[in-house]
Design an enzyme around this catalytic site. Structure first.
Site, PDB file in Angstrom:
ATOM      1  N   GLY A   1     -18.733 -22.422  98.079  1.00 42.81           N
ATOM      2  CA  GLY A   1     -19.038 -22.774  99.463  1.00 42.81           C
ATOM      3  C   GLY A   1     -20.528 -22.790  99.709  1.00 42.81           C
ATOM      4  O   GLY A   1     -21.318 -23.325  98.925  1.00 42.81           O
ATOM      5  N   GLY A   2     -20.930 -22.158 100.813  1.00 40.16           N
ATOM      6  CA  GLY A   2     -22.334 -22.168 101.217  1.00 40.16           C
ATOM      7  C   GLY A   2     -23.252 -21.521 100.207  1.00 40.16           C
ATOM      8  O   GLY A   2     -24.453 -21.797 100.198  1.00 40.16           O
TER       9      GLY A   2
ATOM     10  N   GLY B   1     -42.760 -50.124  79.565  1.00 39.29           N
ATOM     11  CA  GLY B   1     -42.980 -49.308  80.755  1.00 39.29           C
ATOM     12  C   GLY B   1     -42.990 -47.828  80.416  1.00 39.29           C
ATOM     13  O   GLY B   1     -43.663 -47.028  81.081  1.00 39.29           O
ATOM     14  N   ALA B   2     -42.250 -47.463  79.379  1.00 46.29           N
ATOM     15  CA  ALA B   2     -42.201 -46.047  79.002  1.00 46.29           C
ATOM     16  C   ALA B   2     -43.568 -45.567  78.519  1.00 46.29           C
ATOM     17  O   ALA B   2     -43.909 -44.395  78.676  1.00 46.29           O
ATOM     18  CB  ALA B   2     -41.133 -45.831  77.930  1.00 46.29           C
TER      19      ALA B   2
HETATM   20  C1  HXC Z   1     -14.545 -12.843 103.009  1.00 42.79           C
HETATM   21  C2  HXC Z   1     -13.899 -12.767 100.824  1.00 42.79           C
HETATM   22  C3  HXC Z   1     -14.431 -14.058 100.600  1.00 42.79           C
HETATM   23  C4  HXC Z   1     -15.043 -14.713 101.696  1.00 42.79           C
HETATM   24  C5  HXC Z   1     -13.599 -13.336  98.749  1.00 42.79           C
HETATM   25  N1  HXC Z   1     -13.398 -12.369  99.651  1.00 42.79           N
HETATM   26  N2  HXC Z   1     -14.222 -14.395  99.303  1.00 42.79           N
HETATM   27  N3  HXC Z   1     -13.951 -12.172 102.015  1.00 42.79           N
HETATM   28  N4  HXC Z   1     -15.076 -14.074 102.880  1.00 42.79           N
HETATM   29  N5  HXC Z   1     -15.579 -15.944 101.561  1.00 42.79           N
HETATM   30  C6  HXC Z   1     -12.755 -11.079  99.434  1.00 42.79           C
HETATM   31  C7  HXC Z   1     -11.257 -11.232  99.176  1.00 42.79           C
HETATM   32  O1  HXC Z   1     -10.552 -11.259 100.392  1.00 42.79           O
HETATM   33  C8  HXC Z   1     -10.975  -9.958  98.381  1.00 42.79           C
HETATM   34  O2  HXC Z   1     -10.865  -8.870  99.290  1.00 42.79           O
HETATM   35  C9  HXC Z   1     -12.240  -9.754  97.587  1.00 42.79           C
HETATM   36  O3  HXC Z   1     -13.235 -10.503  98.265  1.00 42.79           O
HETATM   37  C10 HXC Z   1     -12.112 -10.262  96.180  1.00 42.79           C
HETATM   38  O4  HXC Z   1     -11.604 -11.590  96.218  1.00 42.79           O
HETATM   39  P1  HXC Z   1     -10.359 -12.071  95.332  1.00 42.79           P
HETATM   40  O5  HXC Z   1      -9.893 -13.346  95.889  1.00 42.79           O
HETATM   41  O6  HXC Z   1      -9.361 -10.961  95.200  1.00 42.79           O
HETATM   42  O7  HXC Z   1     -11.055 -12.258  93.918  1.00 42.79           O
HETATM   43  P2  HXC Z   1     -10.837 -13.380  92.853  1.00 42.79           P
HETATM   44  O8  HXC Z   1      -9.370 -13.525  92.573  1.00 42.79           O
HETATM   45  O9  HXC Z   1     -11.723 -13.028  91.727  1.00 42.79           O
HETATM   46  O10 HXC Z   1     -11.335 -14.730  93.503  1.00 42.79           O
HETATM   47  C11 HXC Z   1     -12.678 -14.893  93.868  1.00 42.79           C
HETATM   48  C12 HXC Z   1     -12.861 -16.190  94.676  1.00 42.79           C
HETATM   49  C13 HXC Z   1     -11.889 -16.189  95.858  1.00 42.79           C
HETATM   50  C14 HXC Z   1     -12.582 -17.395  93.783  1.00 42.79           C
HETATM   51  C15 HXC Z   1     -14.323 -16.240  95.113  1.00 42.79           C
HETATM   52  O11 HXC Z   1     -11.999 -14.947  96.567  1.00 42.79           O
HETATM   53  C16 HXC Z   1     -12.132 -17.302  96.804  1.00 42.79           C
HETATM   54  O12 HXC Z   1     -11.709 -18.394  96.561  1.00 42.79           O
HETATM   55  N6  HXC Z   1     -12.809 -16.986  97.905  1.00 42.79           N
HETATM   56  C17 HXC Z   1     -13.076 -17.990  98.936  1.00 42.79           C
HETATM   57  C18 HXC Z   1     -14.036 -19.034  98.424  1.00 42.79           C
HETATM   58  C19 HXC Z   1     -14.392 -20.032  99.451  1.00 42.79           C
HETATM   59  O13 HXC Z   1     -13.627 -20.936  99.767  1.00 42.79           O
HETATM   60  N7  HXC Z   1     -15.552 -19.856 100.044  1.00 42.79           N
HETATM   61  C20 HXC Z   1     -16.019 -20.799 101.022  1.00 42.79           C
HETATM   62  C21 HXC Z   1     -16.241 -20.106 102.275  1.00 42.79           C
HETATM   63  S1  HXC Z   1     -16.773 -21.346 103.425  1.00 42.79           S
HETATM   64  P3  HXC Z   1      -9.800  -7.700  99.058  1.00 42.79           P
HETATM   65  O14 HXC Z   1     -10.097  -6.739 100.160  1.00 42.79           O
HETATM   66  O15 HXC Z   1      -8.471  -8.345  99.153  1.00 42.79           O
HETATM   67  O16 HXC Z   1     -10.088  -7.168  97.695  1.00 42.79           O
HETATM   68  C22 HXC Z   1     -18.397 -21.554 103.126  1.00 42.79           C
HETATM   69  C23 HXC Z   1     -19.003 -22.663 103.914  1.00 42.79           C
HETATM   70  C24 HXC Z   1     -20.446 -22.446 104.180  1.00 42.79           C
HETATM   71  O17 HXC Z   1     -19.011 -20.895 102.370  1.00 42.79           O
HETATM   72  C25 HXC Z   1     -21.143 -23.770 104.235  1.00 42.79           C
HETATM   73  C26 HXC Z   1     -22.616 -23.594 104.527  1.00 42.79           C
HETATM   74  C27 HXC Z   1     -23.374 -24.854 104.241  1.00 42.79           C
END
Ligand code: HXC
Length: 508
Positions: free
Chosen positions: A169-170, A404-405
């Site tokens: 993501g971000g 050119g290179a």
């Molecule tokens: C809050 C998050 C989080 C997030 C992970 N966690 N990502 N909490 N916000 N973005 C938390 C989970 O809930 C979990 O909490 C702990 O972190 C570990 O994550 P898991 O999923 O258990 O780990 P894993 O299986 O290793 O997977 C990791 C991961 C997955 C691939 C990163 O968590 C994931 O897909 N996260 C979301 C990714 C995503 O879509 N991000 C985009 C956000 S939007 P617990 O308490 O259960 O252990 C964005 C837009 C911004 O970023 C744009 C700006 C330009």
């Protein structure tokens, strides 16, 4: 007093545990180190000073008020690498997946502001799930503040991003705005949208590794400049890179004590270029024989292998090297090679690093794939980068410099300061066969061999260019190290008057 000291220690110990032992164990089980363990390897022993260890997020959405962990998922501060200062931040995956909240972002912004003000690089270690989803726009605002600082710091202090876990993501855009991105093989991946969303939108079924693993980003997208086997090797390589970089744009490139004599001659270079013009040879051999102690840090090794970019030293000081590589695609310039080298040249120019260019280039790559892919614009990037660069520029043509290179590869016309050629150099508009078939077509096929010989004798040498002053001297290959060292000495106080402009408009 004893009570408050105990309280301080208790709070510190709690902060150091991040998301707790179970999550630390899970991190280790995946072959990853924790944020603090990584900083211990990256920085000199005992040099790290942590800031904002007690910062907690302020959100209460979706029960997050019951999950406040001191530090809020990122360890920030400063320390030294071989005695030279750097600001650092390391995302802590054990705390809410290292996700970026408003306060997490504020911690990063604080050290970025200090870095710009105090003139030291920023190194970010990424292991994060992107924006803290529960915080909504507050997290997005946090990202925006980081991105803005990445842009403001660009060209002021070097910025390095190391991807050591998920970077989603971000979180991907901050690394993309920095000077160098490195990854860890097998455990890190970068993507804007993950496999789930990809499946829904484009119906592609991909794993995280296939979508954004280190192989993809070092060989195809060029988002990353290198990848290493594990956390430890990766961080040790970042320390090695750091030793080549100046601290900021007002600082000279660092200089280290060196035993290697700048006058060292290497007779094997006299036979490096094969007699057969179409036979490749390894340009890396020239680079490693010319630099101090053969110590070279390559940037973008796995991408566009037809051009080599990286840092070495001459007389102990950092030099950026750009070199066509005849071992890959005959060293031709294509879109990827042009982009790769242009970015490298611009980094060197931002940070006062002299550029040495080794040229053996048969021209720009022909074909619809290249033309439709925009080689005109991409090739122009490299031309632009060389022409605008005001750092000392020394060029050595070893063999071909066609078309050119020739112009683009740090020729005199691109404001290179010192242009040398080896006696084997061939500086011409194009190779003999193509040239003769165009200009003597009317004479028929039987005339071609004679005309090729005539063309070769007339043009395939460095002396036509030297007679016009485009080549300053034709040098013996074995003396290349000393000639480069002398040229760089001569250029040490180079200053260029610039016409005022707000900024240029490089063809992006
Ligand atoms: C809050 C998050 C989080 C997030 C992970 N966690 N990502 N909490 N916000 N973005 C938390 C989970 O809930 C979990 O909490 C702990 O972190 C570990 O994550 P898991 O999923 O258990 O780990 P894993 O299986 O290793 O997977 C990791 C991961 C997955 C691939 C990163 O968590 C994931 O897909 N996260 C979301 C990714 C995503 O879509 N991000 C985009 C956000 S939007 P617990 O308490 O259960 O252990 C964005 C837009 C911004 O970023 C744009 C700006 C330009």
């Amino acid at each position: 007093m004893k009570d408050v000291l105990e309280e301080l220690e208790k709070r510190r110990a709690q902060a150091r545990m991040g998301g707790g032992q179970a999550r630390i164990d899970a991190q280790h089980a995946r072959g990853k180190l924790t944020a603090r363990e990584r900083l211990e390897i990256l920085l000199d022993a005992g040099s790290f000073e942590e800031y904002d260890m007690f910062v907690e997020h302020r959100s209460s959405e979706f029960g997050t008020d019951k999950n406040r962990i001191p530090g809020d998922g990122v360890v920030t501060g400063w320390g030294t690498i071989n005695g030279r200062m750097t600001y650092v931040y390391a995302k802590d995956f054990t705390v809410l997946g290292g996700s970026t909240s408003e306060t997490h972002a504020q911690k990063i912004c604080k050290i970025m502001d200090m870095a710009m003000q105090n003139g030291a690089p920023v190194i970010g270690l990424f292991d994060s799930g992107g924006a803290r989803i529960q915080e909504g726009v507050a997290a997005l605002a946090g990202f925006g503040e980081i991105f803005k600082r990445n842009v403001l710091a660009s060209g002021v202090v070097p910025q390095i991003s190391v991807i050591m876990g998920p970077c989603a993501g971000g979180d991907v855009y901050s690394p993309a705005l920095t000077d160098f991105v490195f990854m860890v093989q097998g455990t890190s991946y970068m993507f804007i949208t993950g496999p789930e969303v990809t499946r829904t939108v484009t119906h592609e079924d991909v794993t995280p590794e296939q979508l954004g693993g280190s192989k993809v980003h070092t060989t195809r997208s060029a988002v990353a400049d290198g990848a290493y086997e594990n956390d430890i090797i990766c961080l040790e390589e970042i320390r090695r890179l750091y030793d080549f970089l100046p601290l900021n744009n007002r600082d000279a490139a660092p200089s280290w004590p060196v035993e290697d004599d700048p006058r060292r001659e290497d007779l094997s270079l006299d036979t490096l270029v094969p007699d057969n013009d179409n036979k490749p040879y390894d340009m890396m051999e020239l680079i490693t024989k010319v630099i101090d102690e053969g110590d070279f840090f390559e940037i973008g090794e796995a991408f566009a292998r037809n051009i080599i970019t990286g840092f070495g030293r001459v007389e102990g000081s950092t030099v950026g090297f750009v070199a066509n590589q005849p071992m890959a695609l005959a060293g031709v310039l294509d879109s990827d090679a042009s982009r790769k080298a242009a970015r490298f040249v611009r980094f060197c120019d931002c940070f006062n690093i002299p550029i040495v260019t080794f040229v053996d280039v048969p021209g720009f790559m022909p074909g619809t794939a290249q033309e439709h892919g925009g080689i005109i614009k991409h090739g122009a990037k490299l031309l632009f980068a060389y022409a605008e660069a005001t750092v000392p520029k020394v060029t050595v043509i070893t063999r071909k410099a066609y078309g050119g290179a020739y112009d683009v590869m740090a020729s005199k016309h691109m404001r290179a300061d010192v242009n040398y050629a080896w006696p084997s150099a061939q500086i011409a508009v194009m190779g003999p066969k193509g040239a003769v078939e165009i200009i003597f077509r009317k004479e028929g096929p039987e005339a071609i061999p004679g005309r090729i010989q005539e063309y070769e004798e007339r043009f395939l040498n460095p002396f036509v260019a030297a007679s016009r002053g485009y080549i300053d001297d034709v040098i013996r290959p074995h003396s290349t190290r000393w000639r480069i060292a002398r040229a760089l000495r001569m250029l040490r106080n180079k200053q260029v008057a610039q016409i005022w402009k707000k900024h240029d408009n490089i063809p992006l």
